[in-house]
Design an enzyme around this catalytic site. Structure first.
Site, PDB file in Angstrom:
ATOM      1  N   HIS A 500      -2.258  -0.747 -12.057  1.00 51.32           N
ATOM      2  CA  HIS A 500      -2.956  -1.259 -10.875  1.00 51.32           C
ATOM      3  C   HIS A 500      -2.898  -0.247  -9.724  1.00 51.32           C
ATOM      4  O   HIS A 500      -3.930   0.158  -9.181  1.00 51.32           O
ATOM      5  CB  HIS A 500      -2.316  -2.586 -10.443  1.00 51.32           C
ATOM      6  N   GLU A 501      -1.693   0.169  -9.385  1.00 51.59           N
ATOM      7  CA  GLU A 501      -1.552   1.081  -8.236  1.00 51.59           C
ATOM      8  C   GLU A 501      -2.196   2.428  -8.521  1.00 51.59           C
ATOM      9  O   GLU A 501      -2.737   3.063  -7.616  1.00 51.59           O
ATOM     10  CB  GLU A 501      -0.081   1.247  -7.855  1.00 51.59           C
ATOM     11  N   HIS A 504      -5.830   2.319  -7.634  1.00 55.65           N
ATOM     12  CA  HIS A 504      -6.039   2.669  -6.221  1.00 55.65           C
ATOM     13  C   HIS A 504      -5.953   4.187  -6.060  1.00 55.65           C
ATOM     14  O   HIS A 504      -6.713   4.798  -5.315  1.00 55.65           O
ATOM     15  CB  HIS A 504      -4.946   2.062  -5.339  1.00 55.65           C
ATOM     16  N   HIS A 507      -9.063   5.971  -6.942  1.00 57.21           N
ATOM     17  CA  HIS A 507     -10.051   5.764  -5.879  1.00 57.21           C
ATOM     18  C   HIS A 507      -9.844   6.803  -4.767  1.00 57.21           C
ATOM     19  O   HIS A 507     -10.804   7.327  -4.203  1.00 57.21           O
ATOM     20  CB  HIS A 507      -9.871   4.346  -5.321  1.00 57.21           C
TER      21      HIS A 507
HETATM   22 ZN   LIG Z   1      -3.845  -3.501  -5.084  1.00 57.29          ZN
END
Ligand SMILES: [Zn+2]
Length: 710
Positions: A500-501, A504, A507
């Site tokens: 998940h991290e 990011h 991105h």
């Molecule tokens: Zn998040």
């Protein structure tokens, strides 16, 4: 499911919510070339010189940064030349660099490695930073220049990103109230100030209510079901409150309490649940209901002054969902499926109660206790069996990095030459598919006492072609640290957090923008969790999973029966989890859809009506938060935004289903996702960006299927 609480902390601190007060008087601190923030770092990628930075460097650098930025803003506003894109908008993008480079390092340390000095600086500088925000967005002269450029934008031959930037600034000024008369601005500032004060009062009351609401029992028979170490910590907690010989269970923020799944005594469960439910509604000094009602009323007033029918309309203007009606429809589409699943789960639990001859009807305080038994019976998933297959280093290199290599062609190499603030921090070079350096990735995964809870991502240096900077990204988490010399074995939930991290992180790393304000993960709250939730999917991709999940002693891959159990258990209790989440989301939305600025006199009746109206008043599934202790919406910046995490899950699951339809995990598919989503920052309207990639508007079906609901 994780709490919707890992929004990246990226962005400029000058953009924090406005709150008007004077900066504290202080003598001008020394700020010269001896301060490591005086000039951009000379390390590769302008990485932070953690070996040179001392706590004492921050205060002078932040204060000088604020002064410098104020001067820059005023110079742009006072420019006697006619306003142009370059002398107004680009000039704003170039301003505030000292403050930005200081603030990005400062917020990394206050989040992940804080101390009393840093916390004091944080508190001391908050007012000055808020005032700077007003200096920028309530400056009439500056706004007039921005508006002139905005009005000419079609004739200026701007490239699409530049056009987006002027629209972005115009909207920011509009939303802040720059176009109001001076008298209206004064009123707004006064309300902002009152709201800021009430927000702090609400936080303090909830904190005190949590503390006062802790459950205290006089003998351990009431605590049957807790482990001996849990009982010991309850005894220690009581002792710390001078309640020797008793046991104390503290309250968590949510309505449901973690210990409810263990406590076998039904009366104790009810007592703990009631303590939680009633914590802030005891008509004592911790009662928050009057504060809640006044904050809601002020928000209606502010929205109306700014020209909107309600507060949600104002908040949602720059979000992907854009308006409260769209959010309402989204919730409405989820509610029937989710509550039906919850009703089925309730029936399973009731059957178990009846089978055990319980002789009672399922209540909210029974749910976790019995659902845990259902989970064990149905899924039989044992953490101790799974963890030996998840060695942190292998998950990182053979899982997270491996997936990024297969999808995007990235490679990683650890470097030891860059200074870090703690020896647990690791730094990697990120190399692009064409062999060129893309940026740096820092990770700091282990729990420490001086680190905030949860997990998050942000930038140490933001990407911008204008400023000639490449991204420096970090991920922070709170995994249990292994003993010296032992491997770090983590849970599957931790594995998911890492993917998940890093989503990011991608991105941020793939950011390819001219302007820092539109770069990377600097996107709307209901978009920013899309890349991260999307990246979670690769954790269970068969090719990726087989590559990282090996037993730490034998090197054997995880047996298929265990893998299947992990996959199946992903849908467990999702009816309940989403019903409580949507209940909170509808409370949030309905408070902020109020159009009448008279005071709500009965907060409980408001909650009950709101849940009833949206069919979320299931007797066994209370809202994740009651309005009286809903910190996200009254003080943590999620007002009219609690739906966002569910919304981005819809985007993530629908985008992942595109991969499923086009051959899954391939380099070509990854490249397409990178080019159309991950590298775009906030340069394209979010709905269009999604449609261009997916071929249609976001579809909720893949999300429902993933939750085991359809
Ligand atoms: Zn998040």
């Amino acid at each position: 499911m994780r709490q919707p609480a890992c929004l990246p902390l990226c962005g400029l601190l000058v953009l924090i919510a406005s709150c008007v007060s004077e900066p504290p008087p202080s003598p001008k601190p020394a700020f010269d070339a001896s301060n490591p923030f005086f000039a951009p770092s000379s390390l590769p990628f302008q990485a932070a010189a953690f070996d040179k930075i001392k706590d004492a460097d921050f205060k002078p650098a932040i204060e000088e940064g604020i002064r410098e930025n104020e001067t820059e803003i005023q110079r742009i506003a006072d420019d006697t030349a006619a306003p142009t894109f370059a002398n107004t908008v680009v000039a704003l993008e170039k301003s505030g660099q000292l403050l930005t480079r200081t603030s990005l390092v400062f917020s990394m340390l206050t989040g992940a490695n804080t101390d009393d000095t840093l916390q004091k600086i944080e508190a001391d500088e908050a007012a000055g930073l808020a005032a700077l925000n007003d200096t920028l967005f309530l400056n009439s002269k500056l706004f007039a220049r921005v508006k002139t450029v905005y009005d000419q934008r079609e004739q200026l031959n701007l490239d699409p990103e530049s056009k987006r930037l002027i629209e972005y600034y115009k909207q920011k000024f509009d939303l802040a109230g720059a176009g109001l008369s001076d008298a209206a601005k004064d009123t707004l500032k006064q309300w902002n100030k009152e709201e800021a004060g009430l927000t702090v009062a609400f936080e303090h009351k909830v904190l005190a209510a949590n503390e006062a609401g802790a459950m205290v029992v006089g003998d351990t028979t009431a605590l049957a079901g807790l482990s001996s170490s849990q009982i010991q910590s309850a005894a220690d907690a009581a002792k710390a409150k001078k309640l020797d010989g008793k046991w104390l269970i503290p309250l968590q923020n949510t309505t449901q309490q973690p210990d409810l799944q263990y406590l076998s005594d039904r009366k104790t469960r009810q007592q703990l649940f009631d303590s939680s439910w009633m914590r802030a509604e005891k008509s004592d000094s911790n009662d928050t209901r009057k504060v809640v009602a006044r904050i809601a009323q002020l928000r209606v007033k502010k929205a109306k002054l700014l020209g909107y029918a309600n507060y949600a309309q104002w908040v949602l203007m720059d979000q992907m969902a854009h308006d409260p009606e769209t959010v309402g429809h989204f919730l409405d589409r989820l509610v029937p499926a989710v509550t039906k699943k919850a009703a089925g789960e309730a029936a399973d639990i009731q059957a178990l109660i009846d089978q055990q001859k319980g002789g009672f009807k399922l209540q909210p305080y029974d749910w976790n206790f019995y659902s845990e038994q259902v989970r064990k019976a149905k899924y039989d998933l044992n953490e101790a069996e799974i963890k030996p297959y998840f060695v942190l280093d292998s998950v990182l290199k053979n899982g997270v990095f491996y997936a990024a290599n297969l999808l995007y062609g990235l490679t990683f190499s650890e470097r030891k030459d860059l200074p870090v603030y703690n020896k647990d921090v690791r730094v990697f070079n990120v190399i692009d598919a064409d062999g060129k350096p893309l940026g740096l990735f820092y990770c700091d995964y282990f729990q420490r006492d001086n680190k905030n809870g949860g997990a998050w991502m942000s930038n140490l240096v933001a990407q911008s072609k204008l400023l000639n900077t490449q991204p420096v990204i970090y991920n922070i988490a709170n995994f249990a640290k292994p003993l010296e010399g032992e491997p770090a074995l983590i849970s599957f939930s931790d594995v998911t957090t890492m993917f998940h991290e890093f989503g990011h992180g991608l991105h941020g790393l793939f950011a390819d923008q001219q302007y820092p304000s539109l770069s990377g993960a600097n996107t709307a709250r209901d978009f920013v969790e899309f890349p991260s939730q999307f990246n979670e999917h690769w954790a269970l991709d068969p090719k990726v999973f087989a590559h990282y999940a090996h037993h730490y002693k034998t090197g054997a891959p995880m047996p298929q029966t265990l893998v299947d159990k992990i996959k199946r258990s992903g849908t467990f209790n999702q009816g309940y989890d989403y019903t409580e989440l949507l209940a909170a989301a509808t409370l949030d939305l309905q408070w902020h859809e109020l159009t009448n600025d008279s005071l709500v006199t009965d907060v409980d009746a408001f909650d009950a009506d709101a849940l009833h109206r949206t069919h979320l008043d299931l007797p066994q599934v209370p809202s994740r938060y009651r309005s009286s202790y809903f910190l996200h919406i009254w003080s943590n910046g999620y007002a009219a935004g609690y739906y966002a995490y569910s919304w981005t899950k819809m985007l993530a699951d629908d985008a992942f289903s595109w991969f499923g339809e086009h051959g899954g995990l391939t380099r070509a598919n990854g490249q397409r996702f990178r080019e159309m989503i991950l590298s775009r920052g906030n340069t394209i309207e979010y709905g269009k960006m999604f449609r261009d990639f997916r071929g249609h508007d976001p579809d909720i079906k893949p999300m429902l299927q993933g939750l085991g609901i359809q």
